[in-house]
Design a protein around this motif. Structure first.
Motif, mmCIF file in Angstrom:
data_model
loop_
_atom_site.group_PDB
_atom_site.id
_atom_site.type_symbol
_atom_site.label_atom_id
_atom_site.label_comp_id
_atom_site.label_asym_id
_atom_site.label_seq_id
_atom_site.Cartn_x
_atom_site.Cartn_y
_atom_site.Cartn_z
ATOM 1 N N PHE A 23 23.826 -3.820 22.214
ATOM 2 C CA PHE A 23 22.567 -4.501 21.915
ATOM 3 C C PHE A 23 22.631 -5.255 20.589
ATOM 4 C CE2 PHE A 23 21.372 -0.993 24.798
ATOM 5 C CZ PHE A 23 20.919 -1.765 25.860
ATOM 6 N N GLU A 24 23.854 -5.597 20.172
ATOM 7 C CA GLU A 24 24.076 -6.517 19.062
ATOM 8 C C GLU A 24 24.837 -7.708 19.623
ATOM 9 O OE1 GLU A 24 25.950 -4.759 15.691
ATOM 10 O OE2 GLU A 24 24.523 -3.083 15.575
ATOM 11 N N PRO A 25 24.129 -8.793 19.977
ATOM 12 C CA PRO A 25 24.812 -9.948 20.582
ATOM 13 C C PRO A 25 25.927 -10.443 19.671
ATOM 14 C CG PRO A 25 22.595 -10.527 19.800
ATOM 15 C CD PRO A 25 22.695 -9.043 19.743
ATOM 16 N N THR A 26 27.115 -10.541 20.239
ATOM 17 C CA THR A 26 28.305 -10.848 19.447
ATOM 18 C C THR A 26 29.089 -11.979 20.110
ATOM 19 O OG1 THR A 26 28.455 -8.535 18.750
ATOM 20 C CG2 THR A 26 30.419 -9.895 18.470
ATOM 21 N N GLN A 27 29.453 -12.989 19.322
ATOM 22 C CA GLN A 27 30.256 -14.088 19.834
ATOM 23 C C GLN A 27 31.689 -13.932 19.351
ATOM 24 O OE1 GLN A 27 28.484 -18.089 19.375
ATOM 25 N NE2 GLN A 27 26.589 -17.057 18.735
ATOM 26 N N ARG A 28 32.604 -13.980 20.300
ATOM 27 C CA ARG A 28 34.025 -13.984 19.952
ATOM 28 C C ARG A 28 34.819 -14.546 21.130
ATOM 29 N NH1 ARG A 28 32.912 -8.515 20.820
ATOM 30 N NH2 ARG A 28 34.087 -7.604 22.577
ATOM 31 N N ASP A 29 35.861 -15.235 20.797
ATOM 32 C CA ASP A 29 36.771 -15.798 21.798
ATOM 33 C C ASP A 29 36.036 -16.654 22.837
ATOM 34 O OD1 ASP A 29 38.865 -14.396 20.561
ATOM 35 O OD2 ASP A 29 38.451 -12.604 21.762
ATOM 36 N N GLY A 30 35.002 -17.377 22.378
ATOM 37 C CA GLY A 30 34.298 -18.272 23.279
ATOM 38 C C GLY A 30 33.362 -17.586 24.245
ATOM 39 N N ARG A 31 32.968 -16.351 23.947
ATOM 40 C CA ARG A 31 32.081 -15.604 24.822
ATOM 41 C C ARG A 31 30.955 -14.953 24.027
ATOM 42 N NH1 ARG A 31 36.618 -12.207 28.347
ATOM 43 N NH2 ARG A 31 37.533 -14.008 29.444
ATOM 44 N N GLY A 51 23.158 -7.459 29.278
ATOM 45 C CA GLY A 51 22.200 -8.468 29.731
ATOM 46 C C GLY A 51 22.664 -9.891 29.507
ATOM 47 N N ALA A 52 23.825 -10.083 28.901
ATOM 48 C CA ALA A 52 24.298 -11.441 28.627
ATOM 49 C C ALA A 52 24.412 -12.254 29.905
ATOM 50 C CB ALA A 52 25.639 -11.393 27.898
ATOM 51 N N SER A 53 24.901 -11.610 30.958
ATOM 52 C CA SER A 53 25.037 -12.287 32.245
ATOM 53 C C SER A 53 23.919 -11.919 33.204
ATOM 54 C CB SER A 53 26.405 -11.954 32.862
ATOM 55 O OG SER A 53 26.571 -12.600 34.102
ATOM 56 N N HIS A 105 26.996 -5.334 34.715
ATOM 57 C CA HIS A 105 26.939 -3.868 34.775
ATOM 58 C C HIS A 105 28.185 -3.203 34.193
ATOM 59 C CE1 HIS A 105 23.605 -3.520 38.087
ATOM 60 N NE2 HIS A 105 23.413 -4.578 37.297
ATOM 61 N N LYS A 106 29.109 -3.969 33.651
ATOM 62 C CA LYS A 106 30.338 -3.407 33.096
ATOM 63 C C LYS A 106 30.213 -3.181 31.589
ATOM 64 C CE LYS A 106 33.577 -5.497 36.409
ATOM 65 N NZ LYS A 106 34.777 -6.369 36.545
ATOM 66 N N VAL A 107 31.130 -2.390 31.043
ATOM 67 C CA VAL A 107 31.316 -2.339 29.599
ATOM 68 C C VAL A 107 31.775 -3.722 29.142
ATOM 69 C CG1 VAL A 107 32.804 -1.404 27.780
ATOM 70 C CG2 VAL A 107 31.793 0.132 29.484
ATOM 71 N N ASP A 108 31.297 -4.143 27.963
ATOM 72 C CA ASP A 108 31.619 -5.466 27.420
ATOM 73 C C ASP A 108 31.131 -6.601 28.337
ATOM 74 O OD1 ASP A 108 32.682 -4.567 25.079
ATOM 75 O OD2 ASP A 108 34.776 -4.793 25.662
ATOM 76 N N GLU A 109 29.934 -6.446 28.898
ATOM 77 C CA GLU A 109 29.322 -7.537 29.652
ATOM 78 C C GLU A 109 29.268 -8.775 28.767
ATOM 79 O OE1 GLU A 109 25.009 -8.737 31.683
ATOM 80 O OE2 GLU A 109 25.425 -6.651 31.155
ATOM 81 N N HIS A 110 29.527 -9.942 29.373
ATOM 82 C CA HIS A 110 29.573 -11.167 28.568
ATOM 83 C C HIS A 110 29.312 -12.391 29.436
ATOM 84 C CE1 HIS A 110 33.678 -10.690 30.194
ATOM 85 N NE2 HIS A 110 33.629 -12.016 30.307
#
Length: 391
Positions: free
Chosen positions: A95-103, A108-110, A360-365
């Motif tokens: 629940f800390e929106p994080t940008q890295r590697d173009g993602r 909930g990101a997707s 629904h996965k870990v590291d949803e992006h």
């Protein structure tokens, strides 16, 4: 920062695990109200488990025209997300929106906070260029899509129907794409019908089977027949109806006891070639032919729906082509969505969203390059529908 990306980050930062809204709807209502939206909360459910729903509508002046002469487009979505799972497994806090590697990473990101952000920003852009649109625009949001889906969209749709709200087009923001935003649109979904079958026997000592009746032995031939049945052939839009057992329970835990009952949980995912009633009837005929003493608790999760053609699908397909250069693929695959409720009062319902590989996965992006096109697709669809409404 891109406005859609910025709003998506604000939403992801709110831990809105079903049915908690975590303030998402209030944030969105504050964004919509200055655009002329009448924002109504239609919350439902028992105290302590209250489901939060928002119906926001921007109605144009009637100027002598009745409601029947004015088209309405609805954007449908959910602010709730599934639990993040084990926090140490995440590369960054969910629940800390994080940008890295173009993602953009975060729960909930997707699915589907970026789509909601794209709804709002597309509407802002559209109204900025069309100060006097020819149609009504509405947004329906719930915090109960990932959960039981009892007090969410279904309740709001029932209220809209009761007050004769006319809805002509609906876009659901579920993640539908495979590789790139716009490469797939869901123009329907299969129905879902679940059942819990209890087969009754007679409990007894395993050494004296003639004094008992084993429900497992009795149920297995019937279950095997059901698993082999061809329920229908599907059609041009839907695959054949499938029937699957998800759980099978029996026994006391002891190895020398014939159980008194066996329980099987099963589910139909059915096409428009079958009805819930016909499937129930055919299944019960098999059980009766095998002479089973049984009981079934049925749950109809949703009827199938289909938008085979129409103004909405044409406008959205053209908007996708104009934005991405892609000729979108139509599909009815996947699970259910809240589109099944809206389809009961809206003749044209489709789903357009970002790629769904990480939901629904870990590291949803979501890839950052998928965000701006999503907003553009929604805006251009609005523009095309507005031109139709004005004609």
């Amino acid at each position: 920062m891109n406005p859609t990306l910025e709003l998506a980050c604000e939403l992801i930062a709110r831990p809105s695990v079903t049915p908690d809204d975590a303030g998402c709807l209030e944030l969105l209502a504050q964004r919509l109200a200055p655009l002329g939206f009448d924002c109504q909360r239609i919350d439902s459910g028992p105290s302590g488990e209250r489901v939060h729903n928002l119906w926001a509508k921007r109605a144009i002046p009637r100027t002598g025209r009745g409601d029947a002469a004015i088209k309405t487009i609805v954007f449908l979505g959910h602010t709730d997300v599934v639990p993040p799972g084990p926090l140490p497994a995440w590369s960054s806090p969910p629940f800390e929106p994080t940008q890295r590697d173009g993602r953009l990473y975060g729960r909930g990101a997707s699915d589907m906070k970026t789509s909601i952000a794209a709804f709002v920003c597309a509407i802002e852009q559209f109204l900025g260029q069309n100060t006097q649109p020819a149609m009504d625009i509405a947004i329906l949001l719930t915090s109960d899509e990932e959960g039981p889906s009892i007090d969410g969209t279904r309740v709001v749709v029932e209220q809209l129907q009761a007050r004769n709200e006319r809805i002509d087009w609906c876009i659901v923001g579920e993640p539908t794409a495979v590789q790139r935003t716009g490469d797939m649109v869901k123009n329907g979904r299969r129905g879902t019908l679940s059942g819990r079958l209890t087969v009754y026997g007679v409990q007894g000592h395993i050494a004296y089977p003639h004094l008992a009746r084993n429900p497992i032995h009795q149920a297995l031939p019937a279950l095997a027949e059901l698993a082999a049945l061809r329920w229908d052939e599907g059609n041009a839009f839907f695959p054949p109806t499938s029937w699957q057992i998800s759980n099978l329970h029996s026994g006391t835990g002891a190895t020398n006891v014939i159980p008194g009952s066996a329980v099987a949980d099963f589910n139909f995912r059915f096409s428009t070639e079958s009805s819930a009633e016909s499937l129930q009837q055919r299944l019960c005929q098999v059980l009766q032919r095998h002479g089973l003493d049984y009981h079934i608790d049925w749950t109809l999760g949703g009827q199938p729906f289909l938008t085979a053609t129409g103004d909405l699908l044409q406008a959205a397909s053209a908007a996708i082509l104009e934005t991405t250069g892609l000729h979108t693929e139509l599909s009815t695959s996947g699970g259910t969505s809240d589109g099944r409720f809206m389809a009961s009062i809206c003749p044209q319902v489709i789903e357009i969203g970002p790629p769904n590989a990480s939901i629904h996965k870990v590291d949803e992006h979501i890839c950052l390059e998928d965000i701006a096109p999503l907003t553009d697709i929604y805006r251009r669809t609005l523009e095309r529908l507005n031109a139709l409404a004005a004609a």
